[in-house]
Design an enzyme around this catalytic site. Structure first.
Site, PDB file in Angstrom:
ATOM      1  N   SER A 134     -35.417  28.111 -56.606  1.00 20.15           N
ATOM      2  CA  SER A 134     -34.211  27.292 -56.784  1.00 20.15           C
ATOM      3  C   SER A 134     -33.775  26.640 -55.474  1.00 20.15           C
ATOM      4  CB  SER A 134     -33.084  28.142 -57.378  1.00 20.15           C
ATOM      5  OG  SER A 134     -32.857  29.277 -56.576  1.00 20.15           O
TER       6      SER A 134
ATOM      7  N   ASP B 218     -36.810  35.946 -50.977  1.00 19.49           N
ATOM      8  CA  ASP B 218     -35.958  36.880 -51.717  1.00 19.49           C
ATOM      9  C   ASP B 218     -35.188  37.782 -50.766  1.00 19.49           C
ATOM     10  OD1 ASP B 218     -36.757  36.123 -54.433  1.00 19.49           O
ATOM     11  OD2 ASP B 218     -38.730  36.733 -53.714  1.00 19.49           O
TER      12      ASP B 218
ATOM     13  N   GLY C 109     -41.834  36.155 -53.720  1.00 18.61           N
ATOM     14  CA  GLY C 109     -42.573  36.381 -54.952  1.00 18.61           C
ATOM     15  C   GLY C 109     -41.704  36.618 -56.162  1.00 18.61           C
TER      16      GLY C 109
ATOM     17  N   GLU D 252     -48.121  30.717 -52.200  1.00 16.80           N
ATOM     18  CA  GLU D 252     -47.157  30.523 -51.101  1.00 16.80           C
ATOM     19  C   GLU D 252     -47.723  31.055 -49.792  1.00 16.80           C
ATOM     20  OE1 GLU D 252     -43.034  30.803 -53.723  1.00 16.80           O
ATOM     21  OE2 GLU D 252     -43.750  32.583 -52.712  1.00 16.80           O
TER      22      GLU D 252
HETATM   23  C1  5RP Z   1     -41.043  32.378 -55.386  1.00 15.56           C
HETATM   24  C2  5RP Z   1     -40.375  32.786 -54.131  1.00 15.56           C
HETATM   25  C3  5RP Z   1     -39.043  32.179 -53.833  1.00 15.56           C
HETATM   26  O1  5RP Z   1     -39.091  31.618 -52.567  1.00 15.56           O
HETATM   27  C4  5RP Z   1     -38.014  33.259 -53.846  1.00 15.56           C
HETATM   28  O2  5RP Z   1     -38.073  33.923 -55.090  1.00 15.56           O
HETATM   29  C5  5RP Z   1     -36.616  32.689 -53.617  1.00 15.56           C
HETATM   30  O3  5RP Z   1     -36.233  31.936 -54.721  1.00 15.56           O
HETATM   31  P1  5RP Z   1     -34.819  31.232 -54.835  1.00 15.56           P
HETATM   32  O4  5RP Z   1     -34.830  30.102 -53.854  1.00 15.56           O
HETATM   33  O5  5RP Z   1     -34.769  30.783 -56.272  1.00 15.56           O
HETATM   34  O6  5RP Z   1     -33.761  32.243 -54.528  1.00 15.56           O
HETATM   35  O7  5RP Z   1     -40.860  33.565 -53.359  1.00 15.56           O
HETATM   36  O8  5RP Z   1     -42.244  33.077 -55.583  1.00 15.56           O
END
Ligand code: 5RP
Length: 219
Positions: free
Chosen positions: A31, A83, A94, A102
């Site tokens: 996001s 995260d 992840g 990534e």
């Molecule tokens: C996806 C990721 C994202 O970078 C992580 O989940 C953060 O997501 P968000 O920006 O929606 O908080 O690692 O695999």
């Protein structure tokens, strides 16, 4: 709009300052990255390497050319969210399940710029957010047993298949006090494709948005 969403947008706006016309940009998933993608029409990229099919589709919809990493060479920058992040700019990633792609694009880039809202900042990784581990489907139960023997509690991510056709074990209670060591230990389990600890290749720049604006940390 929630404070968290406003912070994601602020971090993305700060990240846009690193993007230059003519670049092939590495673009992450999630996001926060979506906030960045919304701003990309203001630059003239030569192309982008996407870290997931979802991101690829969004970039294509904007008319941005998708470049195969195998033909892109080393990228100047890769921009993504996380995260969790600690003070050493080591990450857990992840949550969206795109960790392997990534990690590949991040490794193939000169600079990894990570954008987060302040909720992602932690003293120690893995206390709250589980470590996502991408596993070959056939090895799921074997890897789960190995994770239990390391003190972890793996939870199979139901109804989810990665871009590479694999499954995810979201693993709680692992001791992430030495992220570099644990990242390697998890990689050594047969059947593990990749794990969501980004410590050997942590972020180079952290853009952390809070109620008082965006702070920049570098390593
Ligand atoms: C996806 C990721 C994202 O970078 C992580 O989940 C953060 O997501 P968000 O920006 O929606 O908080 O690692 O695999």
């Amino acid at each position: 709009m929630s404070d968290q969403q406003a912070q994601k947008q602020a971090a993305a706006k700060a990240a846009l300052n690193y993007v230059e016309d003519g670049m092939i940009l590495g673009v992450g998933t999630g996001s926060t990255v979506n906030c960045l993608i919304e701003l990309l029409s203001t630059v003239k990229l030569a192309g982008a390497v996407a870290s997931s099919q979802v991101t690829e589709d969004k970039l294509r919809a904007l008319g941005i050319e998708i470049v195969d990493l195998n033909f892109a060479g080393t990228l100047d920058i890769y921009i993504d969210g996380a995260d969790e992040v600690n003070e050493h700019l080591q990450l857990i990633k992840g949550g969206g399940g795109a960790l392997t792609r990534e990690k590949i694009v991040a490794a193939a880039s000169n600079k990894f710029i990570c954008m987060v809202d302040e909720s992602k900042s932690v003293e120690m990784l893995g206390r709250e957010f589980p470590v996502p581990i991408e596993v070959l489907p056939q090895a799921r139960s074997y890897v789960a047993r190995q994770l239990v023997s390391l003190g972890g509690e793996p939870v199979y991510r139901e109804d989810f298949v990665t871009d590479y056709g694999n499954v995810i074990l979201d693993t709680y209670d692992l001791d992430v006090s030495n992220p570099i060591e644990l990242e390697q230990t998890l990689n050594n389990i047969v059947g593990v494709v990749c794990n969501g600890i980004f410590a050997a290749n942590q972020a180079d720049v952290l853009l952390k948005a809070g109620s008082n604006g965006v702070t920049t940390l570098t390593r």
